[in-house]
Scaffold this active site. Structure first.
Site, PDB file in Angstrom:
ATOM      1  N   TYR A  30      48.499  50.034 -80.472  1.00  0.00           N
ATOM      2  CA  TYR A  30      48.932  49.194 -81.588  1.00  0.00           C
ATOM      3  C   TYR A  30      50.124  48.347 -81.196  1.00  0.00           C
ATOM      4  O   TYR A  30      50.679  48.540 -80.125  1.00  0.00           O
ATOM      5  CB  TYR A  30      49.264  50.078 -82.806  1.00  0.00           C
ATOM      6  N   TYR A  78      49.606  55.441 -89.311  1.00  0.00           N
ATOM      7  CA  TYR A  78      50.419  56.243 -88.381  1.00  0.00           C
ATOM      8  C   TYR A  78      49.587  57.424 -87.877  1.00  0.00           C
ATOM      9  O   TYR A  78      48.933  58.114 -88.676  1.00  0.00           O
ATOM     10  CB  TYR A  78      51.707  56.741 -89.076  1.00  0.00           C
ATOM     11  N   SER A  79      49.633  57.635 -86.558  1.00  0.00           N
ATOM     12  CA  SER A  79      48.917  58.768 -85.967  1.00  0.00           C
ATOM     13  C   SER A  79      49.542  60.062 -86.452  1.00  0.00           C
ATOM     14  O   SER A  79      50.774  60.185 -86.484  1.00  0.00           O
ATOM     15  CB  SER A  79      49.028  58.751 -84.447  1.00  0.00           C
ATOM     16  N   CYS A 114      47.217  56.233 -75.853  1.00  0.00           N
ATOM     17  CA  CYS A 114      47.796  55.932 -77.165  1.00  0.00           C
ATOM     18  C   CYS A 114      49.211  55.371 -77.021  1.00  0.00           C
ATOM     19  O   CYS A 114      49.988  55.827 -76.176  1.00  0.00           O
ATOM     20  CB  CYS A 114      47.825  57.192 -78.038  1.00  0.00           C
ATOM     21  N   GLU A 138      43.645  54.386 -78.620  1.00  0.00           N
ATOM     22  CA  GLU A 138      44.224  53.955 -79.897  1.00  0.00           C
ATOM     23  C   GLU A 138      45.592  53.336 -79.595  1.00  0.00           C
ATOM     24  O   GLU A 138      46.566  54.049 -79.375  1.00  0.00           O
ATOM     25  CB  GLU A 138      44.371  55.132 -80.860  1.00  0.00           C
TER      26      GLU A 138
HETATM   27  P1  FAD Z   1      56.161  44.966 -90.234  1.00  0.00           P
HETATM   28  O1  FAD Z   1      57.191  44.686 -91.239  1.00  0.00           O
HETATM   29  O2  FAD Z   1      54.750  45.017 -90.674  1.00  0.00           O
HETATM   30  O3  FAD Z   1      56.326  43.946 -89.051  1.00  0.00           O
HETATM   31  C1  FAD Z   1      55.350  43.862 -88.064  1.00  0.00           C
HETATM   32  C2  FAD Z   1      55.179  42.397 -87.762  1.00  0.00           C
HETATM   33  O4  FAD Z   1      56.397  41.899 -87.216  1.00  0.00           O
HETATM   34  C3  FAD Z   1      54.132  42.149 -86.689  1.00  0.00           C
HETATM   35  O5  FAD Z   1      52.874  42.069 -87.257  1.00  0.00           O
HETATM   36  C4  FAD Z   1      54.610  40.852 -86.109  1.00  0.00           C
HETATM   37  O6  FAD Z   1      54.161  39.789 -86.899  1.00  0.00           O
HETATM   38  C5  FAD Z   1      56.107  40.912 -86.253  1.00  0.00           C
HETATM   39  N1  FAD Z   1      56.742  41.301 -84.984  1.00  0.00           N
HETATM   40  C6  FAD Z   1      56.741  42.534 -84.436  1.00  0.00           C
HETATM   41  N2  FAD Z   1      57.444  42.539 -83.297  1.00  0.00           N
HETATM   42  C7  FAD Z   1      57.892  41.280 -83.138  1.00  0.00           C
HETATM   43  C8  FAD Z   1      58.673  40.644 -82.137  1.00  0.00           C
HETATM   44  N3  FAD Z   1      59.148  41.326 -81.087  1.00  0.00           N
HETATM   45  N4  FAD Z   1      58.951  39.332 -82.301  1.00  0.00           N
HETATM   46  C9  FAD Z   1      58.495  38.636 -83.369  1.00  0.00           C
HETATM   47  N5  FAD Z   1      57.741  39.183 -84.337  1.00  0.00           N
HETATM   48  C10 FAD Z   1      57.447  40.495 -84.221  1.00  0.00           C
HETATM   49  N6  FAD Z   1      53.721  53.385 -85.318  1.00  0.00           N
HETATM   50  C11 FAD Z   1      54.556  54.424 -85.095  1.00  0.00           C
HETATM   51  O7  FAD Z   1      55.782  54.275 -85.113  1.00  0.00           O
HETATM   52  N7  FAD Z   1      54.047  55.690 -84.884  1.00  0.00           N
HETATM   53  C12 FAD Z   1      52.717  55.948 -84.871  1.00  0.00           C
HETATM   54  O8  FAD Z   1      52.289  57.094 -84.674  1.00  0.00           O
HETATM   55  C13 FAD Z   1      51.824  54.848 -85.114  1.00  0.00           C
HETATM   56  N8  FAD Z   1      50.492  55.051 -85.138  1.00  0.00           N
HETATM   57  C14 FAD Z   1      49.658  54.005 -85.360  1.00  0.00           C
HETATM   58  C15 FAD Z   1      48.286  54.253 -85.374  1.00  0.00           C
HETATM   59  C16 FAD Z   1      47.407  53.216 -85.583  1.00  0.00           C
HETATM   60  C17 FAD Z   1      45.927  53.483 -85.586  1.00  0.00           C
HETATM   61  C18 FAD Z   1      47.929  51.899 -85.791  1.00  0.00           C
HETATM   62  C19 FAD Z   1      46.974  50.755 -86.024  1.00  0.00           C
HETATM   63  C20 FAD Z   1      49.272  51.651 -85.792  1.00  0.00           C
HETATM   64  C21 FAD Z   1      50.166  52.703 -85.575  1.00  0.00           C
HETATM   65  N9  FAD Z   1      51.543  52.499 -85.596  1.00  0.00           N
HETATM   66  C22 FAD Z   1      52.386  53.556 -85.349  1.00  0.00           C
HETATM   67  C23 FAD Z   1      52.139  51.173 -85.914  1.00  0.00           C
HETATM   68  C24 FAD Z   1      52.418  51.076 -87.421  1.00  0.00           C
HETATM   69  O9  FAD Z   1      51.192  51.038 -88.128  1.00  0.00           O
HETATM   70  C25 FAD Z   1      53.170  49.806 -87.825  1.00  0.00           C
HETATM   71  O10 FAD Z   1      52.492  48.691 -87.320  1.00  0.00           O
HETATM   72  C26 FAD Z   1      54.605  49.763 -87.324  1.00  0.00           C
HETATM   73  O11 FAD Z   1      55.340  50.867 -87.833  1.00  0.00           O
HETATM   74  C27 FAD Z   1      55.283  48.480 -87.780  1.00  0.00           C
HETATM   75  O12 FAD Z   1      55.168  48.382 -89.154  1.00  0.00           O
HETATM   76  P2  FAD Z   1      56.344  47.787 -90.034  1.00  0.00           P
HETATM   77  O13 FAD Z   1      55.906  47.720 -91.462  1.00  0.00           O
HETATM   78  O14 FAD Z   1      57.623  48.488 -89.770  1.00  0.00           O
HETATM   79  O15 FAD Z   1      56.500  46.320 -89.456  1.00  0.00           O
END
Ligand code: FAD
Ligand code: A2P
Length: 375
Positions: free
Chosen positions: A375, A154-155, A333, A373
């Site tokens: 994602y 997360y940023s 971003c 950046e």
């Molecule tokens: P997970 O449970 O990991 O689910 C994600 C997975 O669900 C995906 O990989 C995909 O397989 C599946 N999926 C997603 N959407 C769909 C769809 N529409 N249909 C079907 N499948 C789908 N997030 C923020 O909120 N704020 C930030 O500031 C932020 N900064 C980031 C900075 C960087 C450098 C990076 C790499 C990512 C950043 N993110 C940010 C994103 C964050 O890291 C997570 O990826 C995001 O919160 C989702 O994680 P999760 O565990 O909730 O989802």
């Protein structure tokens, strides 16, 4: 006819020639071998740079990152070598305490986006960071295979001085991931965990990481920011560093350039940190410009949803006048999906100025002025 004596005499006569040839070959090889060894001896060893001490940063120093020490005064300082990275790794994360967790959205907004702050003061070594970096969060619980959940990045949305300016907190801006699959609503693991945590809860934190989104040191730099949704997080930190009065007293960075934020949100109620941004506009009208693309309330020239790339096109001339200035940095971003649209808009905008974006972009990247950046 040759007699036996003549043959022997002829053979003997060649002996000095053969010896001379052998002598020549041997000395030549010896000289070369010697030269090679000498070169090896005199070749200067590669200067070693001593890495900054990533772990032993005292809390009082947390805002002043150490300058790296080098063994030789001739060693050129590696760019951003003094930026802290990986103070905490997944095997030994820091357990931070949640200080606050509140919604950033107004009534009628779509989804869930929260501002979450963690206390870092008990971290030892101290978890310090700079604007533009990210941290990792390890959600509690296990995945479908019974293994601990992997970290998500997360940023960081706060400056190194934190929202309360005490220099021992870190804040995030998190959107809960939600999507429909086979008629069922799926909630993202980590984003849901983060949006649900309460003050007092302990959270496993890693990092900091990232050197892509750092601000330049120059006070007269121009900063163009292209953000969608939570992509505002690093931009919020930059803008606080530039315009928030108490933060400025702390950081002694007297920003004199122009900051231009292009912000994409689905609805007005989804605009993030809007009151702060309006305050900066009032207080710093000559240094801050704010352009919104509210996709589900505004239309682009083609009658479609208004995206930040449409706003970029509308401002092509002014934007490229800024980009032609080598003091201008561009930060992108948020949604990965916006990249092709931004590229297309930049291509058209550049054409209007007689420039070729496919040539210009790599040049900007090489010069460290194009920061992405997504994602
Ligand atoms: P997970 O449970 O990991 O689910 C994600 C997975 O669900 C995906 O990989 C995909 O397989 C599946 N999926 C997603 N959407 C769909 C769809 N529409 N249909 C079907 N499948 C789908 N997030 C923020 O909120 N704020 C930030 O500031 C932020 N900064 C980031 C900075 C960087 C450098 C990076 C790499 C990512 C950043 N993110 C940010 C994103 C964050 O890291 C997570 O990826 C995001 O919160 C989702 O994680 P999760 O565990 O909730 O989802
Ligand atoms: P929309 O969802 O109306 O299509 P949030 O993260 O809060 O949902 O905000 C993301 C914003 O970025 C929304 O306004 C969203 O519009 C917009 N958006 C979605 N896809 C793109 C894209 N490809 N390029 C630029 N903006 C996009």
């Amino acid at each position: 006819m040759y007699s036996q004596a003549k043959v022997i005499a002829g053979g003997l006569a060649h002996i000095p020639v053969v010896i001379a040839v052998f002598y020549f070959i041997l000395t030549t090889f010896n000289k070369r071998a010697l030269k090679f060894v000498e070169e090896g001896k005199t070749k200067k060893p590669e200067p070693k740079t001593v890495q900054p001490n990533k772990t032993a940063v005292s809390k009082s120093e947390s805002s002043k990152i150490d300058t790296p020490k080098t063994e030789s005064p001739k060693v050129v300082k590696k760019k951003h070598a003094d930026v802290p990275v990986n103070i905490y790794r997944p095997k030994t994360p820091y357990e931070g305490t949640v200080i606050e967790n509140y919604s950033l959205l107004k009534e009628g907004a779509i989804g869930r986006v929260n501002h979450i702050t963690f206390d870092l003061k008990d971290s030892d070594p101290f978890l310090n960071y700079v604007e533009g970096q990210s941290i990792g969060i390890m959600p509690a619980g296990e995945d479908a295979n019974g293994k601990p959940h992997k970290l998500r990045l997360y940023s960081i949305a706060s400056t190194r001085h934190g929202d309360d300016f005490k220099g021992n907190t870190v804040s995030l801006c998190v959107r809960q991931l939600q999507y429909e699959k086979d008629g069922e609503t799926i909630n993202g693991v980590c984003s849901t965990y983060l949006c649900d945590i309460k003050p007092g809860d302990k959270v496993k934190i890693t990092g900091p990481v990232g050197k892509e989104m750092l601000l330049p040191d120059e006070e007269d730099a121009n900063i163009v920011m292209l953000a969608t949704g939570t992509g505002i997080a690093p931009m919020r930190a930059y803008l606080r560093r530039m315009f928030e009065a108490t933060e400025k007293e702390k950081n002694k960075w007297n920003f004199k350039g122009k900051a231009w934020l292009f912000m994409g949100a689905p609805k007005s109620a989804n605009l993030l940190y809007e009151e702060d941004l309006q305050r900066y506009l009032t207080d710093h009208p000559d240094n801050f410009k704010y352009t919104k693309a509210i996709s589900r309330e505004q239309q682009n020239a083609k009658g479609g949803r208004m995206y930040i790339q449409d706003r970029v096109l509308e401002s092509a001339n002014e934007l490229f006048n800024m980009i032609e200035d080598e003091k201008t940095h561009i930060y992108l971003c948020g949604l990965k999906g916006m990249e092709p649209g931004i590229d297309e808009a930049m291509t058209k905008a550049a054409e209007e100025k007689g420039l070729n974006w496919s040539e210009l972009r790599p040049q900007l990247k090489k010069a460290g002025r194009w920061h992405v950046e997504t994602y």
